[in-house]
Motif scaffolding. Structure first.
Motif, PDB file in Angstrom:
ATOM      1  N   VAL A 292      16.853  16.321 -32.737  1.00 28.75           N
ATOM      2  CA  VAL A 292      16.995  17.354 -32.074  1.00 28.75           C
ATOM      3  C   VAL A 292      15.608  17.382 -31.205  1.00 28.75           C
ATOM      4  O   VAL A 292      14.399  17.880 -31.958  1.00 28.75           O
ATOM      5  CB  VAL A 292      17.191  18.789 -32.558  1.00 28.75           C
ATOM      6  N   THR A 293      15.327  17.641 -30.409  1.00 28.33           N
ATOM      7  CA  THR A 293      14.069  17.996 -29.359  1.00 28.33           C
ATOM      8  C   THR A 293      14.551  18.990 -27.977  1.00 28.33           C
ATOM      9  O   THR A 293      15.486  18.993 -27.672  1.00 28.33           O
ATOM     10  CB  THR A 293      13.291  16.686 -28.795  1.00 28.33           C
ATOM     11  N   VAL A 294      13.584  19.586 -27.604  1.00 23.44           N
ATOM     12  CA  VAL A 294      13.730  20.409 -26.174  1.00 23.44           C
ATOM     13  C   VAL A 294      13.950  19.302 -25.042  1.00 23.44           C
ATOM     14  O   VAL A 294      13.657  18.272 -24.923  1.00 23.44           O
ATOM     15  CB  VAL A 294      12.550  21.222 -26.070  1.00 23.44           C
ATOM     16  N   ALA A 295      14.708  19.904 -24.209  1.00 15.02           N
ATOM     17  CA  ALA A 295      14.896  19.099 -22.751  1.00 15.02           C
ATOM     18  C   ALA A 295      13.847  19.313 -21.918  1.00 15.02           C
ATOM     19  O   ALA A 295      13.783  20.427 -21.305  1.00 15.02           O
ATOM     20  CB  ALA A 295      16.254  19.773 -22.144  1.00 15.02           C
ATOM     21  N   ASP A 296      13.155  18.492 -21.814  1.00 13.75           N
ATOM     22  CA  ASP A 296      11.870  18.447 -20.834  1.00 13.75           C
ATOM     23  C   ASP A 296      12.108  18.287 -19.479  1.00 13.75           C
ATOM     24  O   ASP A 296      13.112  17.445 -19.295  1.00 13.75           O
ATOM     25  CB  ASP A 296      10.701  17.621 -21.524  1.00 13.75           C
ATOM     26  N   HIS A 297      11.643  18.775 -18.553  1.00 19.46           N
ATOM     27  CA  HIS A 297      11.847  18.739 -17.222  1.00 19.46           C
ATOM     28  C   HIS A 297      10.458  18.294 -16.415  1.00 19.46           C
ATOM     29  O   HIS A 297      10.429  18.042 -15.293  1.00 19.46           O
ATOM     30  CB  HIS A 297      12.411  19.956 -16.534  1.00 19.46           C
ATOM     31  N   ASP A 298       9.184  18.229 -17.324  1.00 22.83           N
ATOM     32  CA  ASP A 298       7.830  18.066 -16.665  1.00 22.83           C
ATOM     33  C   ASP A 298       7.394  16.678 -17.521  1.00 22.83           C
ATOM     34  O   ASP A 298       6.205  16.486 -17.435  1.00 22.83           O
ATOM     35  CB  ASP A 298       7.189  19.133 -16.898  1.00 22.83           C
ATOM     36  N   ASN A 299       8.170  16.063 -18.293  1.00 17.64           N
ATOM     37  CA  ASN A 299       7.768  14.713 -18.861  1.00 17.64           C
ATOM     38  C   ASN A 299       6.769  14.995 -19.989  1.00 17.64           C
ATOM     39  O   ASN A 299       5.795  14.031 -20.056  1.00 17.64           O
ATOM     40  CB  ASN A 299       7.410  13.710 -18.023  1.00 17.64           C
ATOM     41  N   SER A 300       7.029  16.230 -20.491  1.00 22.32           N
ATOM     42  CA  SER A 300       5.829  16.325 -21.720  1.00 22.32           C
ATOM     43  C   SER A 300       6.409  16.107 -23.159  1.00 22.32           C
ATOM     44  O   SER A 300       5.552  16.174 -23.921  1.00 22.32           O
ATOM     45  CB  SER A 300       5.657  17.922 -21.673  1.00 22.32           C
ATOM     46  N   ILE A 301       7.688  15.644 -23.330  1.00 24.42           N
ATOM     47  CA  ILE A 301       8.143  15.001 -24.479  1.00 24.42           C
ATOM     48  C   ILE A 301       8.346  13.649 -24.177  1.00 24.42           C
ATOM     49  O   ILE A 301       8.775  13.171 -23.392  1.00 24.42           O
ATOM     50  CB  ILE A 301       9.849  15.776 -24.938  1.00 24.42           C
ATOM     51  N   ASN A 302       7.888  13.053 -25.591  1.00 30.03           N
ATOM     52  CA  ASN A 302       8.046  11.466 -25.544  1.00 30.03           C
ATOM     53  C   ASN A 302       9.401  11.202 -26.565  1.00 30.03           C
ATOM     54  O   ASN A 302       9.445  11.476 -27.602  1.00 30.03           O
ATOM     55  CB  ASN A 302       6.872  10.786 -26.587  1.00 30.03           C
ATOM     56  N   VAL A 303      10.438  10.887 -25.362  1.00 31.23           N
ATOM     57  CA  VAL A 303      11.636  10.579 -26.089  1.00 31.23           C
ATOM     58  C   VAL A 303      11.649   9.290 -26.880  1.00 31.23           C
ATOM     59  O   VAL A 303      12.605   9.051 -27.805  1.00 31.23           O
ATOM     60  CB  VAL A 303      12.751  10.471 -24.871  1.00 31.23           C
ATOM     61  N   PHE A 304      10.973   8.507 -26.629  1.00 36.93           N
ATOM     62  CA  PHE A 304      11.048   7.133 -27.248  1.00 36.93           C
ATOM     63  C   PHE A 304      10.209   7.494 -28.707  1.00 36.93           C
ATOM     64  O   PHE A 304      10.878   6.746 -29.652  1.00 36.93           O
ATOM     65  CB  PHE A 304      10.134   5.934 -26.534  1.00 36.93           C
ATOM     66  N   GLU A 305       9.558   8.259 -28.834  1.00 34.48           N
ATOM     67  CA  GLU A 305       9.182   8.611 -30.255  1.00 34.48           C
ATOM     68  C   GLU A 305      10.197   9.319 -31.048  1.00 34.48           C
ATOM     69  O   GLU A 305      10.357   8.887 -32.151  1.00 34.48           O
ATOM     70  CB  GLU A 305       7.796   9.526 -30.215  1.00 34.48           C
ATOM     71  N   CYS A 306      11.098  10.103 -30.502  1.00 37.44           N
ATOM     72  CA  CYS A 306      11.939  10.741 -31.021  1.00 37.44           C
ATOM     73  C   CYS A 306      13.141   9.784 -31.489  1.00 37.44           C
ATOM     74  O   CYS A 306      13.925   9.817 -32.705  1.00 37.44           O
ATOM     75  CB  CYS A 306      12.875  12.046 -30.344  1.00 37.44           C
ATOM     76  N   ILE A 307      13.258   8.791 -30.669  1.00 36.28           N
ATOM     77  CA  ILE A 307      14.370   7.555 -30.995  1.00 36.28           C
ATOM     78  C   ILE A 307      13.776   6.906 -32.191  1.00 36.28           C
ATOM     79  O   ILE A 307      14.767   6.373 -32.936  1.00 36.28           O
ATOM     80  CB  ILE A 307      14.594   6.643 -29.638  1.00 36.28           C
TER      81      ILE A 307
ATOM     82  N   ARG B 288      19.126  37.504 -13.487  1.00 36.21           N
ATOM     83  CA  ARG B 288      18.993  36.168 -14.450  1.00 36.21           C
ATOM     84  C   ARG B 288      17.519  35.920 -14.702  1.00 36.21           C
ATOM     85  O   ARG B 288      16.714  36.668 -14.195  1.00 36.21           O
ATOM     86  CB  ARG B 288      19.146  35.221 -13.552  1.00 36.21           C
ATOM     87  N   PHE B 289      17.148  35.163 -15.992  1.00 43.10           N
ATOM     88  CA  PHE B 289      16.077  34.900 -16.273  1.00 43.10           C
ATOM     89  C   PHE B 289      15.884  33.354 -15.976  1.00 43.10           C
ATOM     90  O   PHE B 289      16.875  32.696 -16.115  1.00 43.10           O
ATOM     91  CB  PHE B 289      16.026  35.138 -18.019  1.00 43.10           C
ATOM     92  N   ALA B 290      14.488  33.056 -16.170  1.00 44.60           N
ATOM     93  CA  ALA B 290      14.244  31.827 -15.964  1.00 44.60           C
ATOM     94  C   ALA B 290      12.978  31.493 -16.707  1.00 44.60           C
ATOM     95  O   ALA B 290      12.046  32.301 -16.862  1.00 44.60           O
ATOM     96  CB  ALA B 290      13.785  31.370 -14.516  1.00 44.60           C
ATOM     97  N   MET B 291      13.084  30.543 -17.927  1.00 40.33           N
ATOM     98  CA  MET B 291      11.895  30.406 -18.618  1.00 40.33           C
ATOM     99  C   MET B 291      11.155  29.009 -18.431  1.00 40.33           C
ATOM    100  O   MET B 291      11.873  28.151 -17.762  1.00 40.33           O
ATOM    101  CB  MET B 291      12.745  30.221 -20.059  1.00 40.33           C
ATOM    102  N   GLN B 292       9.976  28.834 -18.949  1.00 35.92           N
ATOM    103  CA  GLN B 292       9.090  27.585 -18.951  1.00 35.92           C
ATOM    104  C   GLN B 292       9.452  27.052 -20.267  1.00 35.92           C
ATOM    105  O   GLN B 292       8.822  27.245 -21.324  1.00 35.92           O
ATOM    106  CB  GLN B 292       7.715  28.101 -18.770  1.00 35.92           C
ATOM    107  N   SER B 293      10.182  25.962 -20.299  1.00 36.65           N
ATOM    108  CA  SER B 293      10.843  25.472 -21.500  1.00 36.65           C
ATOM    109  C   SER B 293       9.816  24.887 -22.517  1.00 36.65           C
ATOM    110  O   SER B 293      10.227  24.809 -23.552  1.00 36.65           O
ATOM    111  CB  SER B 293      11.990  24.557 -21.204  1.00 36.65           C
ATOM    112  N   SER B 294       8.836  24.292 -21.695  1.00 34.88           N
ATOM    113  CA  SER B 294       7.870  23.675 -22.588  1.00 34.88           C
ATOM    114  C   SER B 294       6.837  24.680 -23.504  1.00 34.88           C
ATOM    115  O   SER B 294       6.312  24.072 -24.210  1.00 34.88           O
ATOM    116  CB  SER B 294       6.912  22.841 -21.473  1.00 34.88           C
ATOM    117  N   LYS B 295       6.960  25.703 -23.028  1.00 36.79           N
ATOM    118  CA  LYS B 295       6.037  26.954 -23.671  1.00 36.79           C
ATOM    119  C   LYS B 295       7.097  27.890 -24.603  1.00 36.79           C
ATOM    120  O   LYS B 295       6.456  28.490 -25.430  1.00 36.79           O
ATOM    121  CB  LYS B 295       5.154  27.220 -22.830  1.00 36.79           C
ATOM    122  N   ILE B 296       8.227  28.174 -24.009  1.00 39.30           N
ATOM    123  CA  ILE B 296       8.837  29.294 -24.573  1.00 39.30           C
ATOM    124  C   ILE B 296      10.386  28.875 -24.661  1.00 39.30           C
ATOM    125  O   ILE B 296      11.045  27.902 -23.910  1.00 39.30           O
ATOM    126  CB  ILE B 296       8.861  30.679 -23.627  1.00 39.30           C
ATOM    127  N   SER B 297      11.202  29.503 -25.880  1.00 34.89           N
ATOM    128  CA  SER B 297      12.487  29.244 -26.040  1.00 34.89           C
ATOM    129  C   SER B 297      13.137  30.680 -26.409  1.00 34.89           C
ATOM    130  O   SER B 297      12.574  31.422 -27.068  1.00 34.89           O
ATOM    131  CB  SER B 297      12.653  28.265 -27.056  1.00 34.89           C
TER     132      SER B 297
END
Length: 626
Positions: A113-128, A446-455
C-alpha cells in the motif's frame, strides 16, 4: 515513503497479516485493504454475470459437450476475479486515494500500500520490489508455492518479523540470509545474525579480528608522538666551531657596552627631567659673525606699508537733499579706551554678545546611563517574534457581484496554510508531522487536499507530514455553498440621468455579525467619460488617466445608518438613447482570530500543542454594475 504497508489477504476470508510503517496509522491501511476487497468483489460480480449470460447463450444455440461444460466451470472458478492475475496495481479510495500493488500466490494476495501520487513523487518500482521480496518470504515460509492460511499460521511469528524488516528496506544479500535462517535457527538468528552478513559475503573483515590491529596502530602513533631525540656532544661541538668560523671578527673597543638596567624599575615613575633646572639662555648658541649685530641688515627684509597722503584722511561733504553730511576720511584719536569699553559688544548679551546664560540653565544636564547609544541598536525586529512550533492559518477570498441592489453571484474559496519551522540548513531536516481537526464545515461544498503532504482520517481529522520549508505550504482548499456564504458588506448603486447630468449614489452597510469593523475599504468607480466638471461627496481621488474615482473609507461601523457616496458630472453622450454603463469595485482585507466562513482549526486531541493557530485573513472583492 515508497511503501507504507504490507498485508496478506486471502481470496475468501479475513485478512491474515498487516504490517505498517511506524508513522502510518493502521486504521488508514485497513481502509485501503477494505477498498481493495470491495473493488475485487465488485469486479468479480460483474465478471460472473457476464460469464453466466455467455453460458446460457451457448446452451441455447447448440448442445455443448461435457468437456466444454468442465472448461466453463473451470473458467468461472479461475477467472471470476479480474484481479487474479499474477501481479498488478490498482488505485482505490474515495477521499484519500491509495495505490495497491499486489501479487497472487495460490489464493493469497500479497499487497503493498502506498499513496496515489499525481506529481511523480512516489517510486512505484521500489514498492513493487518490496512486494516481490515479501513474496519470497511467504514462499520460503510455506516451503513452496502452495501457500495457504494454515501454513502461514505455523510460521506466523517468522513471517511477521521478516515482513517488518522487508518493509523498512533490506538488501538481497541480507534477505537471502534471513530466508536461510527461517526454518532452522529461529527468529533471533534470523533477525540479528544478518547484520554482518553483507560484509562477510563481500569479503570484509569482522571488527573483532581487526580491533587488535587498530589498537596496535594507535599505540605506535602515541609512541612516535612522545619520542624525543638528543644530539651527541661531538655533533654540538662541531656545530659551534663552524658557527665561530663563519661569524665576523669584532674589535673589543667597538663593542657597545650595554648599561645595566635597574631591577624592578617602576614603569609609572616620574621622569628625572622634572628635577633639572630650566635653561632659558643656555639653549641658544653664540655666533662670532659681526653682521649679526647690524640692525640695518636685520630690518632690510621687512616691508613697511606707506601711509596715505594727508588729503585722503579728510572727509567729503555731500549736499544732496536728504543725505547731507560728511562722508569718508580717517580720524585718528589719542584717547585710550578701557578694556571694558573696547569689548563692550562682546560682554553685552542683548547687543549680540556670547552670554551663556541665554542658552543653558545653571544646572548640568545629566547623561543617560547606558552604553553610549549602543542600547538603541537591536539585532532583530521586535515585531517578529520567534516561532514556537508549526503555525497554521486560513486565507479566504470572497467574490461578490451586485446588480444595483440585487445579489447576482457569490463565491468563497479558502486555503489552509501550514508554516513549518524554518530549515536549519543541515543535510538531514526533521519532518513536520501531526494531526489536526477542521471544525464548522457544514457549509463546505467540497475539499481538495495536497495528497503528497496531507491525508484524511475521516470525521474532519487530517494527518500532515512534510519537510520544512521557508514559505507557507497550502495543504487544503475548500469552497462554500453559495446559499450559505456570508457577506461582510452589502452595497447598492443608484444612477439617475437628467439630460446631460449624471448623478450616482453608492450605499453600503456592514454585516453586524462580524467580529470587528471593516477598515481601509476602497470604492473604485469607473467613469464613462473624462469629466470636465465633477462634484463628489465625500472627498475622493480622481485618476484621469484610468478615468477612475476612488473613495477610501477608514472604517465602516458594524451598526448604524448606511453610508453614502455621491458623484455628479456632465456627460456628452452621442447616443442619447443608450445609457452609459457604470461599474464599481469594492476591495478590502481583514485579518483576525476567526475566519469569515466560521471554519476553525483544532488539535486532534484536547491539550495537544502540535501546532499554533495564528491570525486568519480574508480578502473581499465586490463588483457592481447598473
Amino acid at each position: 515513503m515508497s511503501c507504507l504497508a504490507l498485508a496478506l489477504q486471502p481470496t475468501n476470508g479475513s485478512d491474515i497479516l498487516l504490517q505498517t510503517r511506524e508513522w502510518f496509522p493502521p486504521a488508514r491501511a485497513l481502509i485501503a485493504l477494505s477498498y481493495f476487497r470491495q473493488t475485487r468483489q465488485a469486479f468479480a460480480s460483474s465478471k460472473q454475470q457476464q460469464q453466466h449470460s455467455n453460458q446460457k447463450q451457448n446452451q441455447a444455440s447448440s448442445s455443448s459437450s461435457a468437456a466444454d461444460a468442465d472448461d466453463a466451470a473451470a473458467a468461472e472458478f479461475v477467472g471470476d476475479d479480474p484481479l487474479a492475475a499474477s501481479n498488478g496495481q490498482v488505485i482505490v479510495g474515495v477521499e484519500s486515494k491509495y495505490r495497491v500493488v499486489y501479487r497472487v500466490v495460490n489464493s493469497i494476495y500479497i499487497l503493498g500500500v502506498t499513496v496515489a501520487d499525481h506529481d511523480n513523487s512516489i517510486n512505484v518500482f521500489e514498492c513493487i520490489h518490496i512486494v516481490n521480496q515479501a513474496v519470497s518470504v511467504i514462499v520460503t515460509a510455506c516451503r513452496g508455492v502452495e501457500v495457504t492460511p494454515e501454513k502461514l499460521g505455523r510460521k506466523y511469528a517468522e513471517v511477521y518479523m521478516a515482513l517488518d524488516i522487508v518493509l523498512r528496506g533490506v538488501s538481497n544479500i541480507r534477505l537471502a540470509a534471513m530466508l536461510g535462517a527461517m526454518h532452522g535457527d529461529g527468529i533471533a538468528k534470523m533477525v540479528h545474525s544478518a547484520l554482518d552478513t553483507e560484509s562477510k559475503i563481500r569479503g570484509a573483515d569482522n571488527w573483532t579480528s581487526v580491533e587488535s590491529h587498530s589498537a596496535e596502530h594507535q599505540a605506535s602513533v602515541n609512541a612516535f608522538a612522545n619520542a624525543r631525540f638528543e644530539l651527541p656532544p661531538e655533533t654540538i661541538a662541531a656545530g659551534d666551531e663552524l658557527a665561530a668560523s663563519l661569524a665576523p671578527v669584532v674589535q673589543e673597543s667597538e663593542q657597545l657596552k650595554e648599561e645595566p638596567e635597574p631591577e624592578n624599575k617602576d614603569p609609572f615613575a616620574a621622569s628625572e627631567t622634572i628635577n633639572k633646572e630650566k635653561e632659558l639662555v643656555g639653549g641658544f648658541k653664540k655666533t662670532k659673525d659681526p653682521s649679526s649685530t647690524d640692525l640695518t641688515l636685520a630690518l632690510s627684509g621687512l616691508e613697511v606699508t606707506t601711509l596715505p597722503p594727508a588729503e585722503a584722511t579728510q572727509s567729503t561733504h555731500i549736499n544732496v537733499e536728504g543725505f547731507e553730511g560728511q562722508y569718508g576720511g580717517i580720524e585718528f584719536s589719542n584717547e585710550q579706551a578701557t578694556i571694558g569699553e573696547t569689548f563692550e559688544a562682546f560682554s553685552d548679551a542683548w547687543g549680540g554678545g556670547l552670554d551663556p546664560s541665554e542658552f543653558m540653565g545653571p544646572k548640568k544636564i545629566q547623561k543617560k546611563e547606558g552604553l553610549g547609544g549602543l542600547e538603541l541598536l537591536h539585532t532583530s525586529d521586535p515585531k517578529a517574534p520567534e516561532m514556537k512550533g508549526p503555525e497554521m492559518y486560513i486565507s479566504e477570498e470572497i467574490r461578490t457581484e451586485f446588480r444595483e441592489s440585487l445579489l447576482a453571484r457569490v463565491g468563497l474559496m479558502g486555503v489552509i496554510y501550514l508554516k513549518t519551522m524554518p530549515p536549519k540548513g543541515s543535510g538531514e531536516e526533521k519532518e513536520t508531522e501531526f494531526s489536526f481537526r477542521v471544525e464548522n464545515t457544514s457549509a463546505v461544498k467540497r475539499f481538495a487536499m495536497q495528497s503528497s503532504k496531507i491525508s484524511s482520517l475521516g470525521n474532519g481529522l487530517f494527518h500532515v507530514r512534510t519537510v520544512p520549508s521557508e514559505e507557507p505550504i497550502p495543504i487544503l482548499k475548500y469552497s462554500l455553498q453559495p446559499k450559505v456564504t456570508p457577506l461582510p458588506l452589502r452595497v447598492r448603486m443608484v444612477k439617475r440621468t437628467s439630460g446631460t447630468l449624471l448623478s450616482l449614489m453608492i450605499q453600503y452597510v456592514s454585516n453586524p455579525e462580524l467580529p470587528q469593523p471593516l477598515k481601509n475599504v476602497d470604492f473604485v468607480l469607473k467613469l464613462p467619460v473624462d469629466p470636465t466638471l465633477l462634484k463628489v461627496s465625500p472627498k475622493a481621488i480622481l485618476n484621469r488617466t484610468d478615468r477612475e474615482l476612488k473613495w477610501q473609507i477608514p472604517e465602516i461601523p458594524l451598526t448604524g445608518s448606511p453610508g453614502r457616496l455621491r458623484a455628479r458630472m456632465p456627460i456628452d453622450s452621442e447616443n442619447g438613447e443608450e445609457e452609459p454603463e457604470i461599474i464599481c469595485y469594492v476591495k478590502f482585507s481583514v485579518q483576525g482570530s476567526s475566519s469569515l466562513s466560521g471554519i476553525s482549526l483544532r488539535a486532534a486531541a484536547e491539550g495537544n500543542t502540535d501546532f499554533y493557530e495564528v491570525d486568519h485573513k480574508y480578502e473581499t472583492g465586490i463588483y457592481m454594475c447598473n
